[in-house]
Scaffold this motif. Structure first.
Motif, PDB file in Angstrom:
ATOM      1  N   VAL A  32       0.846  -1.185   0.000  1.00  0.00           N
ATOM      2  CA  VAL A  32       0.000   0.000   0.000  1.00  0.00           C
ATOM      3  C   VAL A  32       0.885   1.240   0.000  1.00  0.00           C
ATOM      4  O   VAL A  32       1.869   1.300   0.740  1.00  0.00           O
ATOM      5  N   GLY A  33       0.536   2.215  -0.813  1.00  0.00           N
ATOM      6  CA  GLY A  33       1.202   3.508  -0.791  1.00  0.00           C
ATOM      7  C   GLY A  33       0.270   4.542  -0.177  1.00  0.00           C
ATOM      8  O   GLY A  33      -0.945   4.444  -0.317  1.00  0.00           O
ATOM      9  N   VAL A  34       0.866   5.496   0.524  1.00  0.00           N
ATOM     10  CA  VAL A  34       0.070   6.545   1.164  1.00  0.00           C
ATOM     11  C   VAL A  34       0.611   7.898   0.729  1.00  0.00           C
ATOM     12  O   VAL A  34       1.784   8.186   0.907  1.00  0.00           O
ATOM     13  N   LYS A  35      -0.253   8.705   0.134  1.00  0.00           N
ATOM     14  CA  LYS A  35       0.083  10.101  -0.180  1.00  0.00           C
ATOM     15  C   LYS A  35      -0.651  10.968   0.825  1.00  0.00           C
ATOM     16  O   LYS A  35      -1.873  10.914   0.926  1.00  0.00           O
ATOM     17  N   ALA A  36       0.140  11.738   1.594  1.00  0.00           N
ATOM     18  CA  ALA A  36      -0.450  12.587   2.623  1.00  0.00           C
ATOM     19  C   ALA A  36       0.455  13.793   2.841  1.00  0.00           C
ATOM     20  O   ALA A  36       1.645  13.739   2.519  1.00  0.00           O
ATOM     21  N   PRO A  37      -0.090  14.869   3.404  1.00  0.00           N
ATOM     22  CA  PRO A  37       0.754  16.018   3.734  1.00  0.00           C
ATOM     23  C   PRO A  37       1.864  15.611   4.699  1.00  0.00           C
ATOM     24  O   PRO A  37       1.707  14.675   5.489  1.00  0.00           O
ATOM     25  N   LYS A  38       2.987  16.305   4.638  1.00  0.00           N
ATOM     26  CA  LYS A  38       4.138  15.966   5.470  1.00  0.00           C
ATOM     27  C   LYS A  38       3.840  16.078   6.962  1.00  0.00           C
ATOM     28  O   LYS A  38       4.476  15.414   7.765  1.00  0.00           O
ATOM     29  N   ASN A  39       2.871  16.891   7.344  1.00  0.00           N
ATOM     30  CA  ASN A  39       2.560  17.038   8.765  1.00  0.00           C
ATOM     31  C   ASN A  39       1.693  15.909   9.314  1.00  0.00           C
ATOM     32  O   ASN A  39       1.424  15.864  10.507  1.00  0.00           O
ATOM     33  N   VAL A  40       1.279  14.975   8.465  1.00  0.00           N
ATOM     34  CA  VAL A  40       0.482  13.835   8.903  1.00  0.00           C
ATOM     35  C   VAL A  40       1.425  12.676   9.202  1.00  0.00           C
ATOM     36  O   VAL A  40       2.163  12.221   8.322  1.00  0.00           O
ATOM     37  N   GLU A  41       1.422  12.210  10.462  1.00  0.00           N
ATOM     38  CA  GLU A  41       2.258  11.078  10.834  1.00  0.00           C
ATOM     39  C   GLU A  41       1.594   9.791  10.364  1.00  0.00           C
ATOM     40  O   GLU A  41       0.399   9.598  10.558  1.00  0.00           O
ATOM     41  N   ILE A  42       2.397   8.915   9.760  1.00  0.00           N
ATOM     42  CA  ILE A  42       1.895   7.637   9.265  1.00  0.00           C
ATOM     43  C   ILE A  42       2.806   6.553   9.817  1.00  0.00           C
ATOM     44  O   ILE A  42       4.027   6.608   9.634  1.00  0.00           O
ATOM     45  N   HIS A  43       2.215   5.580  10.524  1.00  0.00           N
ATOM     46  CA  HIS A  43       2.977   4.488  11.114  1.00  0.00           C
ATOM     47  C   HIS A  43       2.215   3.182  10.921  1.00  0.00           C
ATOM     48  O   HIS A  43       0.986   3.183  10.871  1.00  0.00           O
ATOM     49  N   ARG A  44       2.961   2.071  10.885  1.00  0.00           N
ATOM     50  CA  ARG A  44       2.303   0.775  11.010  1.00  0.00           C
ATOM     51  C   ARG A  44       1.711   0.725  12.414  1.00  0.00           C
ATOM     52  O   ARG A  44       2.235   1.334  13.342  1.00  0.00           O
ATOM     53  N   LYS A  45       0.618  -0.006  12.573  1.00  0.00           N
ATOM     54  CA  LYS A  45      -0.085   0.013  13.852  1.00  0.00           C
ATOM     55  C   LYS A  45       0.801  -0.433  15.007  1.00  0.00           C
ATOM     56  O   LYS A  45       0.774   0.177  16.086  1.00  0.00           O
ATOM     57  N   GLU A  46       1.629  -1.467  14.814  1.00  0.00           N
ATOM     58  CA  GLU A  46       2.458  -1.938  15.929  1.00  0.00           C
ATOM     59  C   GLU A  46       3.480  -0.882  16.345  1.00  0.00           C
ATOM     60  O   GLU A  46       3.802  -0.740  17.525  1.00  0.00           O
ATOM     61  N   ILE A  47       3.951  -0.079  15.402  1.00  0.00           N
ATOM     62  CA  ILE A  47       4.867   1.019  15.727  1.00  0.00           C
ATOM     63  C   ILE A  47       4.097   2.126  16.448  1.00  0.00           C
ATOM     64  O   ILE A  47       4.563   2.674  17.453  1.00  0.00           O
TER      65      ILE A  47
END
Length: 75
Positions: A32-47
């Motif tokens: 899966v790829g995620v395009k989001a603004p740089k201020n949005v934190e994106i992590h795998r759930k376990e992280i």
């Protein structure tokens, strides 16, 4: 919970700023790829959960230290 089916190359939009793109599927694995603004934190759930636990522990440590300091001032 909203459940959607997508094929390789298809997307899902979250509001107007976050796009989830299905890049590849191989057996039980989905890339899966995620395009989001740089201020949005994106992590795998376990992280994400590990970060939350670490923050909780740090907060508890801080509170314990503040209680010790408050007791010290009473002397």
């Amino acid at each position: 919970m909203l459940v959607l089916s997508r094929k390789k190359g298809e997307s899902i939009m979250i509001s107007d700023k976050i796009e989830i793109i299905i890049l590849e599927t191989e057996g039980d694995i989905v890339k899966v790829g995620v395009k989001a603004p740089k201020n949005v934190e994106i992590h795998r759930k376990e992280i994400y959960l590990a970060i939350q636990e670490s923050n909780k522990e740090a907060s508890n440590d801080r509170n314990a230290l503040l209680q010790k300091l408050a007791g010290w001032e009473d002397r």
